[in-house]
Write a protein that holds these residues in place. Structure first.
Motif, PDB file in Angstrom:
ATOM      1  N   ASP A  71       0.895  -1.263   0.000  1.00 27.88           N
ATOM      2  CA  ASP A  71       0.075   0.006   0.058  1.00 27.88           C
ATOM      3  C   ASP A  71       0.824   1.176  -0.048  1.00 27.88           C
ATOM      4  O   ASP A  71       0.377   2.332  -0.376  1.00 27.88           O
ATOM      5  CB  ASP A  71      -0.931  -0.036   1.252  1.00 27.88           C
ATOM      6  CG  ASP A  71      -2.161  -1.034   0.999  1.00 27.88           C
ATOM      7  OD1 ASP A  71      -2.439  -1.198  -0.216  1.00 27.88           O
ATOM      8  OD2 ASP A  71      -2.660  -1.250   2.211  1.00 27.88           O
ATOM      9  N   ARG A 196      -3.326  10.180   3.744  1.00 25.65           N
ATOM     10  CA  ARG A 196      -2.570   9.281   3.783  1.00 25.65           C
ATOM     11  C   ARG A 196      -0.878   9.343   3.672  1.00 25.65           C
ATOM     12  O   ARG A 196      -0.131   8.682   3.919  1.00 25.65           O
ATOM     13  CB  ARG A 196      -2.892   8.075   2.730  1.00 25.65           C
ATOM     14  CG  ARG A 196      -4.271   7.487   3.366  1.00 25.65           C
ATOM     15  CD  ARG A 196      -4.571   6.449   2.495  1.00 25.65           C
ATOM     16  NE  ARG A 196      -3.794   5.061   2.472  1.00 25.65           N
ATOM     17  CZ  ARG A 196      -3.569   4.266   3.635  1.00 25.65           C
ATOM     18  NH1 ARG A 196      -4.590   4.541   4.566  1.00 25.65           N
ATOM     19  NH2 ARG A 196      -2.831   3.478   3.709  1.00 25.65           N
ATOM     20  N   ASP A 205      -2.353  -0.470   9.144  1.00 24.88           N
ATOM     21  CA  ASP A 205      -1.507  -0.716   7.916  1.00 24.88           C
ATOM     22  C   ASP A 205      -1.246  -2.208   7.798  1.00 24.88           C
ATOM     23  O   ASP A 205      -0.916  -2.687   6.694  1.00 24.88           O
ATOM     24  CB  ASP A 205      -0.459   0.098   8.004  1.00 24.88           C
ATOM     25  CG  ASP A 205      -0.363   1.579   7.817  1.00 24.88           C
ATOM     26  OD1 ASP A 205      -1.204   1.885   6.633  1.00 24.88           O
ATOM     27  OD2 ASP A 205      -0.187   2.312   8.814  1.00 24.88           O
ATOM     28  N   ALA A 208      -6.405  -5.258   8.872  1.00 21.60           N
ATOM     29  CA  ALA A 208      -7.766  -4.356   8.853  1.00 21.60           C
ATOM     30  C   ALA A 208      -8.814  -5.251   9.579  1.00 21.60           C
ATOM     31  O   ALA A 208      -9.407  -6.234   9.296  1.00 21.60           O
ATOM     32  CB  ALA A 208      -8.292  -4.561   7.323  1.00 21.60           C
ATOM     33  N   LEU A 324     -12.431  -1.967   1.727  1.00 24.56           N
ATOM     34  CA  LEU A 324     -11.517  -0.725   2.080  1.00 24.56           C
ATOM     35  C   LEU A 324     -11.119   0.094   0.769  1.00 24.56           C
ATOM     36  O   LEU A 324     -10.364   0.797   1.020  1.00 24.56           O
ATOM     37  CB  LEU A 324     -10.097  -1.692   2.624  1.00 24.56           C
ATOM     38  CG  LEU A 324     -10.301  -2.583   3.590  1.00 24.56           C
ATOM     39  CD1 LEU A 324      -8.938  -3.178   3.922  1.00 24.56           C
ATOM     40  CD2 LEU A 324     -10.965  -1.947   4.765  1.00 24.56           C
ATOM     41  N   GLU A 327      -6.977   1.960  -2.677  1.00 21.63           N
ATOM     42  CA  GLU A 327      -5.892   2.498  -2.191  1.00 21.63           C
ATOM     43  C   GLU A 327      -5.468   1.882  -0.807  1.00 21.63           C
ATOM     44  O   GLU A 327      -4.188   1.997  -0.452  1.00 21.63           O
ATOM     45  CB  GLU A 327      -6.117   4.010  -1.634  1.00 21.63           C
ATOM     46  CG  GLU A 327      -7.098   3.882  -0.464  1.00 21.63           C
ATOM     47  CD  GLU A 327      -8.804   4.017  -0.778  1.00 21.63           C
ATOM     48  OE1 GLU A 327      -9.446   4.251  -0.029  1.00 21.63           O
ATOM     49  OE2 GLU A 327      -8.773   3.848  -2.075  1.00 21.63           O
ATOM     50  N   ARG A 328      -6.191   0.740  -0.390  1.00 17.40           N
ATOM     51  CA  ARG A 328      -5.591  -0.227   0.559  1.00 17.40           C
ATOM     52  C   ARG A 328      -5.937  -1.593   0.312  1.00 17.40           C
ATOM     53  O   ARG A 328      -6.098  -2.474   1.107  1.00 17.40           O
ATOM     54  CB  ARG A 328      -6.616   0.130   1.925  1.00 17.40           C
ATOM     55  CG  ARG A 328      -6.388   1.535   2.626  1.00 17.40           C
ATOM     56  CD  ARG A 328      -7.116   1.708   4.001  1.00 17.40           C
ATOM     57  NE  ARG A 328      -6.505   0.684   4.899  1.00 17.40           N
ATOM     58  CZ  ARG A 328      -7.302   0.410   6.002  1.00 17.40           C
ATOM     59  NH1 ARG A 328      -8.511   0.618   6.253  1.00 17.40           N
ATOM     60  NH2 ARG A 328      -6.583  -0.480   6.898  1.00 17.40           N
TER      61      ARG A 328
END
Length: 388
Positions: A71, A196, A205, A208, A324, A327-328
């Protein structure tokens, strides 16, 4: 314009699928030969299982870090380095002589395996339109499935005809081909901006927690992999079922046929239309297996397993990425893989205890009840979410 943005079959996506398939073939080529290889290096047979499983345990420990890296940093560079490390480990297997060196290479291979396994899927989803994420992950799964279908047989043939050393060199050569393909894949790394950018690393990070229910459910699916892959052959011997290994062939073919359609269905209708039937059908398959005394119900159970676990696991991965956001997607996928790793590791332990105190029929029946329990957990989770 909207049609162009939702296009799935682009050159980068196709190249990534080829990379995933070749990497899977390379990995599954060497796995069946590992016990014999370890014995040839002077390691007692009693320890071969423990040392072989080092890769899985090291990979499990590395999963959270691989997601965080995916990520935050350039995915293409991480993928290149992890595949290069895998190629180096294959070369290491071919060259090392002492048992301590073999164990060291195995540990390094576990690190590379964890990072490459996570980043391969994360990198591939970078080229999938958000509205077609489930369909895209289905095709990524097909590419990986080819590795499980082709790798073991190819590896066995090479080791028998050309020797163990050439097996590892061939596997390493496939990794090098993957490296060349990664180099030519067009990819533009975009640094994180806004909230972020420059954000301190936190627990979220690495794992989750909002996906905890999915970790449990995907772990429950993969629990069956650990049971069946280790004990199905012995089950066939006890029940006198000839050619029971055909289960794996039927399972793989059934998954190849169904995966693309299921991904499209999930994108259109949501995860519930996939997940609840998946648990129920998989449970029925295990009941069939528990009561099987001939090959026909075993092969029907293989199809049911493909409909259940084969479609349920990628559905959970796709839903996790959707939940999520792209981006994650690194932590989304690595969190799911943690669940898979735990299921694969705990399944054989559960099976050994049940078979020791009872029999194979009880083992499959208990697992069927666990799958039904998974459906109940999914229903309760939906009720809580609706109540909010």
């Amino acid at each position: 314009m909207d049609k162009e943005q939702n296009r799935l079959w682009t050159v980068p996506f196709i190249l990534v699928l080829f990379v995933n398939a070749l990497n899977g073939i390379s990995s599954y080529m060497v796995n069946p030969a590992m016990p014999e290889f370890l014995v040839s290096k002077g390691i007692p047979f009693a320890l071969t299982g423990l040392i072989s499983s080092l890769l899985s345990w090291v990979a499990l420990a590395m999963r959270p870090f691989s997601g965080a890296m995916s990520d935050r940093f350039n995915k293409k560079k991480i993928m290149f380095v992890s595949y290069l490390a895998t190629a180096a480990c294959m070369l290491g297997y071919a060259l090392v002589q002492k048992s301590a060196a073999v164990i060291g290479v195995r540990i390094l291979h576990g690190v590379a395996f964890a990072v490459s396994g996570t980043i391969s899927m994360v990198f591939a989803t970078s080229f999938v339109p958000e509205k077609r994420i489930a369909e895209g992950i289905s095709y990524i799964g097909i590419a990986s499935l080819l590795g499980t279908m082709i790798g073991p047989q190819l590896g066995s043939s090479i080791s028998q005809q050309l020797g163990m050393r050439n097996l590892f060199l061939t596997a390493g050569g496939l990794c090098l081909i993957c490296l060349l393909m990664i180099v030519v894949i067009p990819y533009q790394f975009v640094e994180q901006k806004g909230k972020r950018a420059g954000k301190k690393i936190t627990f979220s990070d690495f794992f989750a927690k909002e996906l905890l229910i999915y970790v449990f459910l995907i772990g429950l699916f993969s629990f069956g992999n650990g049971i069946i892959s280790y004990y199905l052959i012995n089950f066939g011997e006890v029940r006198g079922i000839a050619n029971i290994a055909l289960f794996f062939t039927v399972y793989s073919v059934a998954m190849l046929i169904m995966k693309p359609f299921v991904g499209k269905l999930q994108d259109a209708r949501g995860i519930r239309v996939i997940l609840i039937p998946a648990f129920l059908i998989y449970a029925v398959g295990m009941v069939l297996l528990a009561n099987a005394y001939s090959l026909t119900p075993v092969l029907i159970a293989a199809v049911f397993k493909a409909i259940g676990q084969g479609n349920g696991s990628p559905a959970i991965q796709a839903e996790s990425v959707k939940k999520l956001g792209l981006e994650r997607n690194g932590v989304a996928i690595s969190t799911c893989l943690i669940g898979q790793d735990l299921g694969n590791a705990l399944g054989p332990i559960f099976a050994s205890y049940v078979v020791n105190f009872s029999n194979y029929g009880s083992m499959f029946m208990l697992y069927a009840l666990m799958l039904l329990g998974g459906t109940g957990n999914l229903h309760r989770n939906d009720q809580k979410r609706n109540a909010k």
